[in-house]
Design an enzyme around this catalytic site. Structure first.
Site, PDB file in Angstrom:
ATOM      1  N   ASP A 293     -10.109  -7.531   7.063  1.00  0.00           N
ATOM      2  CA  ASP A 293      -8.975  -7.028   6.495  1.00  0.00           C
ATOM      3  C   ASP A 293      -9.992  -5.762   5.420  1.00  0.00           C
ATOM      4  O   ASP A 293      -9.678  -4.753   5.578  1.00  0.00           O
ATOM      5  CB  ASP A 293      -7.809  -7.354   5.912  1.00  0.00           C
TER       6      ASP A 293
ATOM      7  N   ILE B  98       0.785  -1.309   0.071  1.00  0.00           N
ATOM      8  CA  ILE B  98       0.025   0.050   0.096  1.00  0.00           C
ATOM      9  C   ILE B  98       0.900   1.132  -0.106  1.00  0.00           C
ATOM     10  O   ILE B  98       0.441   2.266  -0.479  1.00  0.00           O
ATOM     11  CB  ILE B  98      -1.079  -0.078   1.137  1.00  0.00           C
TER      12      ILE B  98
ATOM     13  N   LYS C 159      -5.596   1.890   7.739  1.00  0.00           N
ATOM     14  CA  LYS C 159      -6.656   1.046   8.532  1.00  0.00           C
ATOM     15  C   LYS C 159      -6.040  -0.322   8.394  1.00  0.00           C
ATOM     16  O   LYS C 159      -5.261  -0.795   7.460  1.00  0.00           O
ATOM     17  CB  LYS C 159      -7.996   0.942   7.854  1.00  0.00           C
TER      18      LYS C 159
HETATM   19  P1  NAP Z   1       2.436  -5.535   3.087  1.00  0.00           P
HETATM   20  O1  NAP Z   1       2.540  -5.432   1.606  1.00  0.00           O
HETATM   21  O2  NAP Z   1       2.606  -6.925   3.562  1.00  0.00           O
HETATM   22  O3  NAP Z   1       3.386  -4.419   3.660  1.00  0.00           O
HETATM   23  C1  NAP Z   1       3.769  -4.137   4.896  1.00  0.00           C
HETATM   24  C2  NAP Z   1       5.154  -3.744   5.183  1.00  0.00           C
HETATM   25  O4  NAP Z   1       4.976  -3.219   6.644  1.00  0.00           O
HETATM   26  C3  NAP Z   1       6.067  -4.872   4.923  1.00  0.00           C
HETATM   27  O5  NAP Z   1       6.740  -4.345   3.791  1.00  0.00           O
HETATM   28  C4  NAP Z   1       7.216  -4.070   5.853  1.00  0.00           C
HETATM   29  O6  NAP Z   1       7.727  -2.934   5.507  1.00  0.00           O
HETATM   30  C5  NAP Z   1       6.390  -3.490   7.031  1.00  0.00           C
HETATM   31  N1  NAP Z   1       6.257  -4.699   8.294  1.00  0.00           N
HETATM   32  C6  NAP Z   1       6.536  -4.353   9.598  1.00  0.00           C
HETATM   33  N2  NAP Z   1       6.223  -5.475  10.056  1.00  0.00           N
HETATM   34  C7  NAP Z   1       5.961  -6.342   9.333  1.00  0.00           C
HETATM   35  C8  NAP Z   1       5.536  -7.588   9.660  1.00  0.00           C
HETATM   36  N3  NAP Z   1       5.656  -8.165  11.027  1.00  0.00           N
HETATM   37  N4  NAP Z   1       4.983  -8.431   8.689  1.00  0.00           N
HETATM   38  C9  NAP Z   1       5.036  -7.857   7.440  1.00  0.00           C
HETATM   39  N5  NAP Z   1       5.632  -6.492   7.217  1.00  0.00           N
HETATM   40  C10 NAP Z   1       5.859  -5.968   8.194  1.00  0.00           C
HETATM   41  O7  NAP Z   1       1.118  -4.771   3.496  1.00  0.00           O
HETATM   42  P2  NAP Z   1       0.007  -4.028   2.775  1.00  0.00           P
HETATM   43  O8  NAP Z   1      -0.758  -4.555   2.049  1.00  0.00           O
HETATM   44  O9  NAP Z   1       1.129  -2.816   2.317  1.00  0.00           O
HETATM   45  O10 NAP Z   1      -0.610  -3.483   4.012  1.00  0.00           O
HETATM   46  C11 NAP Z   1      -0.332  -2.571   5.016  1.00  0.00           C
HETATM   47  C12 NAP Z   1      -1.384  -2.002   5.911  1.00  0.00           C
HETATM   48  O11 NAP Z   1      -2.079  -1.214   4.702  1.00  0.00           O
HETATM   49  C13 NAP Z   1      -2.233  -2.964   6.395  1.00  0.00           C
HETATM   50  O12 NAP Z   1      -2.939  -2.330   7.487  1.00  0.00           O
HETATM   51  C14 NAP Z   1      -3.758  -3.017   5.148  1.00  0.00           C
HETATM   52  O13 NAP Z   1      -4.750  -3.313   5.767  1.00  0.00           O
HETATM   53  C15 NAP Z   1      -3.466  -1.568   4.656  1.00  0.00           C
HETATM   54  N6  NAP Z   1      -3.983  -1.331   3.492  1.00  0.00           N
HETATM   55  C16 NAP Z   1      -3.527  -2.550   2.221  1.00  0.00           C
HETATM   56  C17 NAP Z   1      -4.108  -2.388   1.078  1.00  0.00           C
HETATM   57  C18 NAP Z   1      -3.856  -3.306  -0.009  1.00  0.00           C
HETATM   58  O14 NAP Z   1      -4.297  -3.180  -1.033  1.00  0.00           O
HETATM   59  N7  NAP Z   1      -2.553  -3.922   0.141  1.00  0.00           N
HETATM   60  C19 NAP Z   1      -5.132  -1.311   0.937  1.00  0.00           C
HETATM   61  C20 NAP Z   1      -5.582  -0.327   1.946  1.00  0.00           C
HETATM   62  C21 NAP Z   1      -4.880  -0.621   3.231  1.00  0.00           C
HETATM   63  P3  NAP Z   1       9.626  -2.801   5.338  1.00  0.00           P
HETATM   64  O15 NAP Z   1       9.601  -3.811   3.947  1.00  0.00           O
HETATM   65  O16 NAP Z   1       9.412  -1.336   4.797  1.00  0.00           O
HETATM   66  O17 NAP Z   1      10.181  -3.246   6.463  1.00  0.00           O
END
Ligand code: NAP
Length: 309
Positions: free
Chosen positions: A169, A16, A92
């Site tokens: 989620d 995100i 969120k």
């Molecule tokens: P993601 O791709 O897994 O990325 C999360 C990032 O957070 C990781 O790249 C890492 O960043 C960091 N991190 C820190 N602790 C972590 C852990 N224990 N496990 C995994 N990552 C960890 O997740 P995302 O989809 O971006 O979602 C992040 C947040 O945004 C969530 O709350 C989600 O509900 C929200 N969100 C996501 C979307 C979507 O479409 N994916 C849409 C709206 C909101 P570093 O690599 O920099 O360390």
């Protein structure tokens, strides 16, 4: 006179952050993206730091942080941020538990900083028009169908299956919309949660709410939807049928599409954060998250087949 620009960092450079936050900050003249707090790779041209403390030691001029990590562990991150005088925006859902979310709100308030608890789906194009259209009408029934394939939208994300997350989620996005457009508070009556035999969080949920005037609100979440994906909200009123589709980006009344402004959700989120910073006010509505907690409190649990990625 030039406007003051807020020097902002992002914590958690995942899907995100890359898809939405970085481009939205770049397009907003009120912000300058100057640093990343990351356990991995910072985006090209941006200095990366393992902790907020390391970032602030290297660049004491950072003023705000946008938290894009998974929900668990955010209180510690927020505490570090406010200890260094930063204002805070969070993705969120706000935290892993309701207590942690409340502690985040209290911690930032006590520190006298600004907190924006964001709900990106509330910024979808149809939300404000729907809220305005519903004003003065008698609502008879609401049905939400929020059904998507977790394999498509969250490939390989282990955290999505942690306890308390799963289908909530995406589901919390629908709850953030209905809690904003419906005129009265919702009260959960029944909750059925379906858990894959190999996962600690539900892949589907059926929730039955009534609003405080007894209007039924039925909510169906599914994280195993193959084929067409569905993010619909249907509202039956004395003045016609309102339909929000594609995550509240489209709106129709009695089957007739309504023209909507093209204003992307995350552009609106950062404009709102800029406004909150200017007025030094916080926006900390936890209502959608409270409904998720209620769904677990009242949840009748059943087991379905194992989830295959
Ligand atoms: P993601 O791709 O897994 O990325 C999360 C990032 O957070 C990781 O790249 C890492 O960043 C960091 N991190 C820190 N602790 C972590 C852990 N224990 N496990 C995994 N990552 C960890 O997740 P995302 O989809 O971006 O979602 C992040 C947040 O945004 C969530 O709350 C989600 O509900 C929200 N969100 C996501 C979307 C979507 O479409 N994916 C849409 C709206 C909101 P570093 O690599 O920099 O360390």
């Amino acid at each position: 006179m030039t406007r003051p620009v807020t020097r902002i960092a992002i914590a958690g450079i995942g899907k995100i952050a890359r898809d939405q936050h970085i481009p939205s900050i770049a397009a907003n003249p009120d912000f300058d993206f100057v640093a990343a707090v990351t356990g991995h790779q910072a985006p090209d041209g941006i200095p990366g730091f393992r902790t907020v403390a390391e970032m602030m030691a290297a660049d004491p001029g950072v003023e705000a942080i946008s938290i894009c990590t998974p929900p668990r562990g955010r209180l510690a991150l927020v505490q570090q941020a406010v200890d260094h005088g930063l204002d805070v925006m969070i993705e969120k859902p706000p935290a892993a538990t309701l207590s942690e979310a409340q502690a985040i709100v209290d911690t930032v308030a006590k520190a006298g900083r600004v907190l924006y608890v964001t709900w990106h789906s509330r910024e979808a194009a149809a939300v404000e028009p729907a809220r305005a259209w519903l004003e003065g009408k008698t609502i008879r029934r609401v049905e939400v169908n929020w059904k998507e394939d977790v394999r498509v939208w969250h490939p390989g994300q282990a955290w999505i299956w942690e306890p308390g997350i799963g289908v909530f989620d995406p589901g919390i996005n629908a709850l953030s919309v209905i809690t904003h457009i419906l005129p009265r508070p919702l009260l959960l009556q029944q909750s059925a949660l379906r858990y894959p035999s190999n996962k600690p969080s539900p892949i589907a949920a059926d929730l039955h709410f009534e609003d405080s005037a007894g209007v039924p609100v039925d909510v169906f979440f599914d994280f195993d939807q193959r084929g067409p994906q569905t993010w619909d909200i249907d509202i039956d009123t004395d003045g016609g049928q309102l339909k929000l589709s594609l995550g509240a980006s489209k709106m129709a009344v009695d089957g007739n599409p309504v023209d909507l402004a093209d204003d992307p959700e995350y552009a609106r989120l950062y404009r709102r954060f800029a406004q909150l910073l200017k007025t030094r006010t916080s926006d900390t509505d936890l209502t959608p998250f409270a409904h998720v907690a209620d769904a677990y409190l009242l949840g009748r649990r059943s087991e379905v087949g194992a989830f295959e990625e």
